[in-house]
Design a protein around this motif. Structure first.
Motif, PDB file in Angstrom:
ATOM      1  N   VAL A   1      35.311  42.959  28.464  1.00  0.00           N
ATOM      2  CA  VAL A   1      35.489  43.249  29.897  1.00  0.00           C
ATOM      3  C   VAL A   1      34.873  42.134  30.739  1.00  0.00           C
ATOM      4  O   VAL A   1      35.502  41.611  31.661  1.00  0.00           O
ATOM      5  N   ALA A   2      33.630  41.754  30.422  1.00  0.00           N
ATOM      6  CA  ALA A   2      32.948  40.703  31.179  1.00  0.00           C
ATOM      7  C   ALA A   2      33.700  39.374  31.084  1.00  0.00           C
ATOM      8  O   ALA A   2      33.843  38.663  32.088  1.00  0.00           O
ATOM      9  N   THR A   3      34.203  39.059  29.907  1.00  0.00           N
ATOM     10  CA  THR A   3      34.947  37.806  29.730  1.00  0.00           C
ATOM     11  C   THR A   3      36.211  37.794  30.577  1.00  0.00           C
ATOM     12  O   THR A   3      36.518  36.796  31.237  1.00  0.00           O
ATOM     13  N   HIS A   4      36.945  38.892  30.587  1.00  0.00           N
ATOM     14  CA  HIS A   4      38.140  38.969  31.436  1.00  0.00           C
ATOM     15  C   HIS A   4      37.774  38.767  32.906  1.00  0.00           C
ATOM     16  O   HIS A   4      38.456  38.052  33.641  1.00  0.00           O
ATOM     17  N   MET A   5      36.682  39.372  33.335  1.00  0.00           N
ATOM     18  CA  MET A   5      36.277  39.251  34.741  1.00  0.00           C
ATOM     19  C   MET A   5      35.804  37.838  35.066  1.00  0.00           C
ATOM     20  O   MET A   5      36.101  37.312  36.141  1.00  0.00           O
ATOM     21  N   ILE A   6      35.091  37.208  34.141  1.00  0.00           N
ATOM     22  CA  ILE A   6      34.638  35.829  34.350  1.00  0.00           C
ATOM     23  C   ILE A   6      35.838  34.895  34.485  1.00  0.00           C
ATOM     24  O   ILE A   6      35.867  34.025  35.355  1.00  0.00           O
ATOM     25  N   LEU A   7      36.826  35.074  33.630  1.00  0.00           N
ATOM     26  CA  LEU A   7      38.012  34.211  33.710  1.00  0.00           C
ATOM     27  C   LEU A   7      38.790  34.462  35.002  1.00  0.00           C
ATOM     28  O   LEU A   7      39.290  33.525  35.627  1.00  0.00           O
ATOM     29  N   GLU A   8      38.880  35.715  35.445  1.00  0.00           N
ATOM     30  CA  GLU A   8      39.557  35.996  36.721  1.00  0.00           C
ATOM     31  C   GLU A   8      38.757  35.448  37.896  1.00  0.00           C
ATOM     32  O   GLU A   8      39.343  34.962  38.862  1.00  0.00           O
ATOM     33  N   ALA A   9      37.437  35.501  37.830  1.00  0.00           N
ATOM     34  CA  ALA A   9      36.615  34.909  38.891  1.00  0.00           C
ATOM     35  C   ALA A   9      36.919  33.411  38.995  1.00  0.00           C
ATOM     36  O   ALA A   9      37.098  32.877  40.100  1.00  0.00           O
ATOM     37  N   THR A  10      37.000  32.743  37.858  1.00  0.00           N
ATOM     38  CA  THR A  10      37.349  31.327  37.845  1.00  0.00           C
ATOM     39  C   THR A  10      38.740  31.123  38.422  1.00  0.00           C
ATOM     40  O   THR A  10      38.970  30.220  39.230  1.00  0.00           O
ATOM     41  N   ASN A  11      39.679  31.979  38.049  1.00  0.00           N
ATOM     42  CA  ASN A  11      41.041  31.916  38.567  1.00  0.00           C
ATOM     43  C   ASN A  11      41.053  32.082  40.094  1.00  0.00           C
ATOM     44  O   ASN A  11      41.885  31.489  40.777  1.00  0.00           O
ATOM     45  N   GLN A  12      40.126  32.863  40.631  1.00  0.00           N
ATOM     46  CA  GLN A  12      40.031  33.085  42.076  1.00  0.00           C
ATOM     47  C   GLN A  12      39.259  31.970  42.784  1.00  0.00           C
ATOM     48  O   GLN A  12      39.031  32.039  43.992  1.00  0.00           O
ATOM     49  N   GLY A  13      38.845  30.949  42.029  1.00  0.00           N
ATOM     50  CA  GLY A  13      38.109  29.834  42.627  1.00  0.00           C
ATOM     51  C   GLY A  13      36.623  30.107  42.776  1.00  0.00           C
ATOM     52  O   GLY A  13      35.939  29.419  43.532  1.00  0.00           O
ATOM     53  N   LEU A  14      36.118  31.096  42.045  1.00  0.00           N
ATOM     54  CA  LEU A  14      34.703  31.451  42.128  1.00  0.00           C
ATOM     55  C   LEU A  14      33.958  30.946  40.904  1.00  0.00           C
ATOM     56  O   LEU A  14      34.349  31.225  39.769  1.00  0.00           O
ATOM     57  N   ASP A  15      32.899  30.209  41.131  1.00  0.00           N
ATOM     58  CA  ASP A  15      32.031  29.829  40.028  1.00  0.00           C
ATOM     59  C   ASP A  15      31.215  31.050  39.648  1.00  0.00           C
ATOM     60  O   ASP A  15      31.032  31.970  40.439  1.00  0.00           O
ATOM     61  N   ASN A  16      30.707  31.083  38.429  1.00  0.00           N
ATOM     62  CA  ASN A  16      30.011  32.270  37.958  1.00  0.00           C
ATOM     63  C   ASN A  16      29.080  31.914  36.820  1.00  0.00           C
ATOM     64  O   ASN A  16      29.101  30.805  36.305  1.00  0.00           O
ATOM     65  N   ILE A  17      28.257  32.878  36.445  1.00  0.00           N
ATOM     66  CA  ILE A  17      27.357  32.709  35.303  1.00  0.00           C
ATOM     67  C   ILE A  17      27.156  34.057  34.629  1.00  0.00           C
ATOM     68  O   ILE A  17      27.126  35.092  35.286  1.00  0.00           O
ATOM     69  N   TRP A  18      27.050  34.028  33.335  1.00  0.00           N
ATOM     70  CA  TRP A  18      26.728  35.204  32.524  1.00  0.00           C
ATOM     71  C   TRP A  18      25.211  35.269  32.453  1.00  0.00           C
ATOM     72  O   TRP A  18      24.572  34.300  32.067  1.00  0.00           O
ATOM     73  N   ILE A  19      24.626  36.379  32.830  1.00  0.00           N
ATOM     74  CA  ILE A  19      23.166  36.527  32.800  1.00  0.00           C
ATOM     75  C   ILE A  19      22.818  37.575  31.752  1.00  0.00           C
ATOM     76  O   ILE A  19      23.193  38.728  31.878  1.00  0.00           O
ATOM     77  N   GLU A  20      22.102  37.169  30.730  1.00  0.00           N
ATOM     78  CA  GLU A  20      21.690  38.112  29.693  1.00  0.00           C
ATOM     79  C   GLU A  20      20.170  38.290  29.694  1.00  0.00           C
ATOM     80  O   GLU A  20      19.653  39.189  29.068  1.00  0.00           O
ATOM     81  N   MET A  21      19.465  37.443  30.430  1.00  0.00           N
ATOM     82  CA  MET A  21      18.002  37.485  30.442  1.00  0.00           C
ATOM     83  C   MET A  21      17.516  38.289  31.644  1.00  0.00           C
ATOM     84  O   MET A  21      17.342  37.753  32.735  1.00  0.00           O
ATOM     85  N   PHE A  22      17.338  39.587  31.434  1.00  0.00           N
ATOM     86  CA  PHE A  22      16.833  40.458  32.486  1.00  0.00           C
ATOM     87  C   PHE A  22      16.204  41.682  31.841  1.00  0.00           C
ATOM     88  O   PHE A  22      16.435  41.972  30.676  1.00  0.00           O
TER      89      PHE A  22
END
Length: 182
Positions: free
Chosen positions: A98-119
């Motif tokens: 799910v997160a991967t699909h959303m990250i790729l769509e964010a990129t498709n929408q012109g949005l930079d992003n980051i996966w945060i696992e350290m919290f």
């Protein structure tokens, strides 16, 4: 944007502008997270959108890695709903897809992003009133481009377990990142 361009453009961003991300872009990203396949179509995912000042302040208590992202998507997966058998459960894999699909769509929408696992996962559950059976991951979004670092070449990143053309198959020393053909 064509898929080939999306996967080449996607980077992990560590410096975000505070510009607002439009609700229409967020909706498209959330829709991309709604449609991926999950194990046995159990659909255990839950996505929380942290966009308000209060929600982002809570995120900042959990991690030093928000990098000023104006929106954080918290991708959760319900362990009780996810497919499982005696030895395995799929809630982490489902959330990752799910997160991967959303990250790729964010990129498709012109949005930079980051996966945060350290919290702090326990503090996240407390701050956002998430049940104990829910596990989570986070990603930040922004509208700004950054310079990409060089990626490994195909021959550095792929190892064939068998080949029709053994002479063309690099003999990589596992764990070293080096080929014995070097």
């Amino acid at each position: 944007m064509e898929f080939d361009k999306v996967i080449r453009k996607r980077t992990a961003t560590r410096s975000f502008k505070s510009d607002e991300v439009s609700d229409s872009k967020i909706s498209k990203i959330l829709e991309a997270g709604r449609v991926p396949p999950t194990a046995k179509n159990k659909q255990p995912q839950l996505v929380l959108v942290a966009k308000s000042k209060e929600a982002l302040e809570k995120i900042d208590k959990l991690t030093n890695f928000r990098y000023n992202a104006p929106v954080v998507l918290i991708v959760c997966s319900d362990k009780d709903i996810a497919f499982k058998n005696r030895e395995n459960t799929c809630y982490i894999i489902d959330a990752t897809i799910v997160a991967t699909h959303m990250i790729l769509e964010a990129t498709n929408q012109g949005l930079d992003n980051i996966w945060i696992e350290m919290f702090d996962k326990e503090l996240l559950k407390k701050e956002f009133n998430i049940n104990d059976n829910i596990e989570n991951k986070k990603e930040g979004l922004r509208e700004e481009e950054k310079e990409k670092k060089k990626k490994l070449t195909f021959s550095e990143d792929v190892e064939y377990l068998y080949s029709l053309y053994p002479s063309k198959c690099p003999k990589r020393n596992m764990g070293t990142g080096k080929s014995s053909n070097d």
